[in-house]
Write an enzyme that holds these catalytic residues in place. Structure first.
Site, PDB file in Angstrom:
ATOM      1  N   SER A  21       0.823  -1.205   0.000  1.00 30.00           N
ATOM      2  CA  SER A  21       0.000   0.000   0.000  1.00 30.00           C
ATOM      3  C   SER A  21       0.856   1.252   0.000  1.00 30.00           C
ATOM      4  O   SER A  21       1.962   1.266   0.568  1.00 30.00           O
ATOM      5  CB  SER A  21      -0.903  -0.004   1.236  1.00 30.00           C
ATOM      6  OG  SER A  21      -1.517   1.252   1.442  1.00 30.00           O
ATOM      7  N   TYR A  44      -2.280  -0.229  10.073  1.00 24.96           N
ATOM      8  CA  TYR A  44      -2.485  -0.809   8.752  1.00 24.96           C
ATOM      9  C   TYR A  44      -1.204  -0.708   7.926  1.00 24.96           C
ATOM     10  O   TYR A  44      -0.746  -1.678   7.329  1.00 24.96           O
ATOM     11  CB  TYR A  44      -3.634  -0.095   8.036  1.00 24.96           C
ATOM     12  CG  TYR A  44      -3.747  -0.438   6.572  1.00 24.96           C
ATOM     13  CD1 TYR A  44      -4.157  -1.708   6.166  1.00 24.96           C
ATOM     14  CD2 TYR A  44      -3.429   0.488   5.581  1.00 24.96           C
ATOM     15  CE1 TYR A  44      -4.254  -2.040   4.817  1.00 24.96           C
ATOM     16  CE2 TYR A  44      -3.531   0.174   4.234  1.00 24.96           C
ATOM     17  CZ  TYR A  44      -3.931  -1.092   3.866  1.00 24.96           C
ATOM     18  OH  TYR A  44      -4.011  -1.415   2.534  1.00 24.96           O
TER      19      TYR A  44
END
Length: 339
Positions: free
Chosen positions: A131, A156
């Site tokens: 990501s 995350y």
């Protein structure tokens, strides 16, 4: 290299997993889809995606939790996929602040099981989702895969960075060719309801105000789903080789002495958030009520992907302007929800 079959796609009922699976199935390839259909967002949307995939005779589906070690290893033993595209994860920066353990379960334990499956049933290529969030506190734009990413600002992001490190360890220990793709703000039809475009569209149509963080002073490298899928398909056919020029005294984070690579996959054309909203208003034919708020915890004011490595490696060239992509999303949204 031609893409070998069957292709194992985890998170096949998810946004990117659905679109990738559709692309592969339309090309006549066989796909094994895994998904646990968790209720992080409306399961009916996942089931609707899955129903379309199941129309293809070369698609097989297993409802399965990545934490189920025995079940995951059994799938690898039975199907022996030469290519694995691991897209399943607990997504969402903000959700990780209030539900941290779900990220440990899905993104760390789940990925560990995928790596073990690849180890005991050797694969030609493991492609896994990272990501843009891993860039964290980095401020130099565009974000480069050759920069260190050691300052995540959300759990995350930390789990995605951990995935990159875990994959490298398995590439080094067991020779598993592994490629990590850092996705930049993917949007388009069948998108996730927790993403800004979906939230804004729903709220504007319902006459509800939208929350605009950092008082609108945000830029995002919005990347249309078809461009993302094109990049993934191209990289699937190019397993990495060891970088013979890699040196431990000046380690390059994007490559390795092992068969391992990291790429950004984005649009390389950041768009101002207010411009993005104006474009959405145009296609909805309705003005948004804007609630301006400060920057949220775990968020960053700007993202921009340096995609030069991916362009050089596979000729990746995103081609969908934001205005076109938003229009396609709005058309899908209205049709799907009968607006």
């Amino acid at each position: 290299m031609a893409i070998s079959e069957p292709i194992l796609v985890t998170g096949a009922a998810g946004f990117i997993g659905y679109h990738l699976s559709m692309r592969l199935l339309r090309e006549g390839l066989s796909v094994i889809g895994l998904d646990n259909l968790n209720p992080y967002y409306d399961v009916r949307l996942k089931e609707a995606r899955l129903a379309i995939l199941k129309e293809y005779p070369t698609f097989s589906f297993y409802k399965m939790d990545l934490r189920s070690t025995d079940e995951i290893l059994d799938i690898f033993r039975k199907t022996k996929p030469p290519i694995v595209v691991h897209l399943a994860a607990q997504a969402g920066v903000r959700y990780s602040i209030t539900n941290p353990f779900s990220y440990v379960d899905a993104n760390l334990i789940g990925f560990m099981n995928i790596l073990e499956g690849c180890r005991h049933n050797p694969v030609q290529h493991l492609v896994f989702a990272s990501s843009s969030s891993v860039y964290g506190a980095n401020t130099r734009l565009p974000f480069s895969v050759h920069d260190n990413v050691d300052h995540p600002i959300s759990l995350y992001a930390a789990t995605k960075k951990a995935n990159e490190l875990m994959a490298h360890a398995y590439a080094a220990l067991y020779g598993i060719p592994a490629t990590g793709l850092r996705f930049f703000t993917v949007y388009g039809p069948w998108g996730r309801p927790d993403m800004a475009l979906f939230i804004f569209t729903r709220s504007i149509l319902e006459g509800k105000p939208i929350d605009v963080y950092n008082y609108g002073k945000m830029k995002r490298d919005f990347t249309y789903i078809d461009d993302i899928v094109e990049g993934v398909v191209r990289i699937m056919a190019k397993p990495p080789s060891p970088n013979r020029d890699w040196r431990g005294e000046r380690p390059d984070p994007a490559s390795s002495f092992a068969p391992y690579r990291i790429y950004n996959i984005g649009n390389h054309n950041p768009v101002d958030l207010l411009t993005f909203i104006q474009c959405l208003e145009k296609h909805l034919g309705k003005e948004a009520q804007k609630n301006f708020l400060p920057l949220q915890a775990g968020d960053v004011p700007a993202t921009c992907a340096d995609i030069s490595d991916l362009m050089a490696e596979v000729g990746f060239c995103p081609s969908t302007p934001v205005e076109e992509g938003i229009k396609k999303f709005v058309d899908w949204y209205k049709e799907f929800y009968g607006v």
